[in-house]
Design an enzyme around this catalytic site. Structure first.
Site, PDB file in Angstrom:
ATOM      1  N   ARG A 156      10.195  -7.721  -7.300  1.00  0.00           N
ATOM      2  CA  ARG A 156       8.979  -7.764  -8.110  1.00  0.00           C
ATOM      3  C   ARG A 156       9.072  -6.618  -9.112  1.00  0.00           C
ATOM      4  NH1 ARG A 156       3.958  -5.682  -4.255  1.00  0.00           N
ATOM      5  NH2 ARG A 156       4.991  -3.872  -3.311  1.00  0.00           N
ATOM      6  N   ASP A 169      10.045  -3.229  -1.142  1.00  0.00           N
ATOM      7  CA  ASP A 169      10.557  -2.498  -2.317  1.00  0.00           C
ATOM      8  C   ASP A 169      11.676  -1.532  -1.930  1.00  0.00           C
ATOM      9  OD1 ASP A 169       8.440  -3.789  -3.587  1.00  0.00           O
ATOM     10  OD2 ASP A 169       7.118  -2.047  -3.465  1.00  0.00           O
ATOM     11  N   GLN A 203       5.465   4.528   2.243  1.00  0.00           N
ATOM     12  CA  GLN A 203       6.666   4.922   1.501  1.00  0.00           C
ATOM     13  C   GLN A 203       7.404   6.029   2.247  1.00  0.00           C
ATOM     14  OE1 GLN A 203       3.590   4.789   0.136  1.00  0.00           O
ATOM     15  NE2 GLN A 203       3.632   3.742  -1.846  1.00  0.00           N
ATOM     16  N   GLN A 229      10.081   0.995   4.160  1.00  0.00           N
ATOM     17  CA  GLN A 229       9.568   0.855   2.797  1.00  0.00           C
ATOM     18  C   GLN A 229      10.174   1.919   1.892  1.00  0.00           C
ATOM     19  OE1 GLN A 229       5.298   0.610   2.523  1.00  0.00           O
ATOM     20  NE2 GLN A 229       5.269   0.759   0.293  1.00  0.00           N
ATOM     21  N   ASP A 230      10.682   1.482   0.718  1.00  0.00           N
ATOM     22  CA  ASP A 230      11.231   2.404  -0.286  1.00  0.00           C
ATOM     23  C   ASP A 230      12.469   3.166   0.222  1.00  0.00           C
ATOM     24  OD1 ASP A 230       9.104   1.524  -1.734  1.00  0.00           O
ATOM     25  OD2 ASP A 230       8.154   3.471  -2.005  1.00  0.00           O
TER      26      ASP A 230
END
Length: 317
Positions: A222, A165, A121, A143-144
């Site tokens: 998701r 994500d 993250q 990521q993130d």
């Protein structure tokens, strides 16, 4: 609102301040008038924090490619001028830029987390503030990347890239005419709506989703929260999007509660007949609520987009 204030930032010393953080620090506590911070071209390597006590700040560059706010924090390694007690820890505290002041605007700015692929993250910007808008901005990371944590946000003509994500949180956000780029296998969204009573969710209106040339390696989203809500409308999806479209985060119970919708999307990644059975295509009457600015600006008596963001009259798709 009182007349706006304009201050300048330039690394070569020709502005009022040399760093963006110095300019934000100069904004009075409890600020109640629009303060425009004009940022000269340059790569600004420093974490930036906009506190709750400083509202009505605008960061304005000339071109997003030329004005870059970048830092390298990750959820497991945070180097910041503010302490963890103030900015938080882990994913929550690792944003290169953290915005907690309401009525924040950014235009022609790049927000980047420069941590390399595989760092876990690594947030480019966290927005924990109501009534914020981003115009022609770029959000770069893996990521993130873009943490739309809380409040209502409007993004227009922006570029957002990442892998896992990379647009996530539990705000109410409308992304219009944005370019979403999937850099590797993963999930575009992880929306964390926690109950059916919450009005939060992400709407992608007239956006474009691209990949790196591979096929069928990215999911549309998701549910980080069991009632995660995401809508793609009039959006082009290239072949990087998996035909099943959505993932249940390993929990079959999420399939009963997650609200994952599409409406009149197109492109090789748009495959309504092959989508998971628990996501669905909206009909016209259902889609209408998501296709107008009132999704994030619901009070017609006190609008924030039209009046304070200088937009033309909102229009439907």
């Amino acid at each position: 609102m009182a007349a706006s204030v304009i201050i300048t930032v330039a690394q070569d010393g020709t502005g009022n301040y040399v760093t963006v953080q110095e300019a934000i620090d100069a904004v009075p506590l409890g600020n109640n008038r629009r303060t425009v911070i004009r940022v000269a071209p340059g790569i600004y390597k420093q974490p930036v924090y906009v506190p709750k006590t400083k509202n009505f700040i605008t960061l304005a560059g000339l071109r997003p490619e030329d004005t870059v706010l970048t830092w390298h924090n990750t959820a497991t390694q945070i180097d910041h001028h503010q302490g963890a007690r103030l900015i938080g820890t882990g994913t929550f505290g690792c944003g290169s830029v953290i915005v907690e002041g309401e009525e924040f605007i950014a235009e022609n700015i790049t927000f980047e987390n420069s941590a390399p692929q595989g760092s876990g993250q690594a947030v480019a910007i966290r927005v924990t503030a109501d009534r914020c808008a981003f115009y022609n901005c770029r959000f770069l990371g893996w990521q993130d990347t873009l943490y739309l944590h809380y409040g209502k946000q409007y993004l227009r003509d922006c570029y957002i890239e990442g892998s896992v994500d990379f647009i996530f949180g539990n705000s109410t956000a409308l992304l219009e005419h944005c370019h979403i780029h999937c850099k590797s296998a993963g999930y575009v969204t992880a929306q964390s709506r926690k109950s059916s009573q919450e009005t939060t969710g992400y709407v992608f209106l007239r956006c474009v989703i691209t990949g790196v040339g591979g096929t069928s390696y990215a999911y549309l989203g998701r549910p980080w929260g069991p009632f995660g809500r995401v809508v793609y409308a009039y959006t082009y999806m290239d072949a990087c999007i998996k035909h099943v479209g959505w993932d249940n985060w390993g929990k079959t119970e999420n399939e009963r509660s997650a609200c994952f919708y599409e409406y009149r999307c197109y492109g090789p990644g748009s495959c309504p007949s092959k989508r998971v059975a628990w996501a669905r295509e909206l009909i016209d009457e259902e889609a209408e609520q998501f296709l107008m600015h009132r999704f994030i600006d619901p009070d017609s008596q006190r609008p924030w987009l039209a009046q304070r963001m200088a937009l033309r009259i909102p229009y439907s798709a």
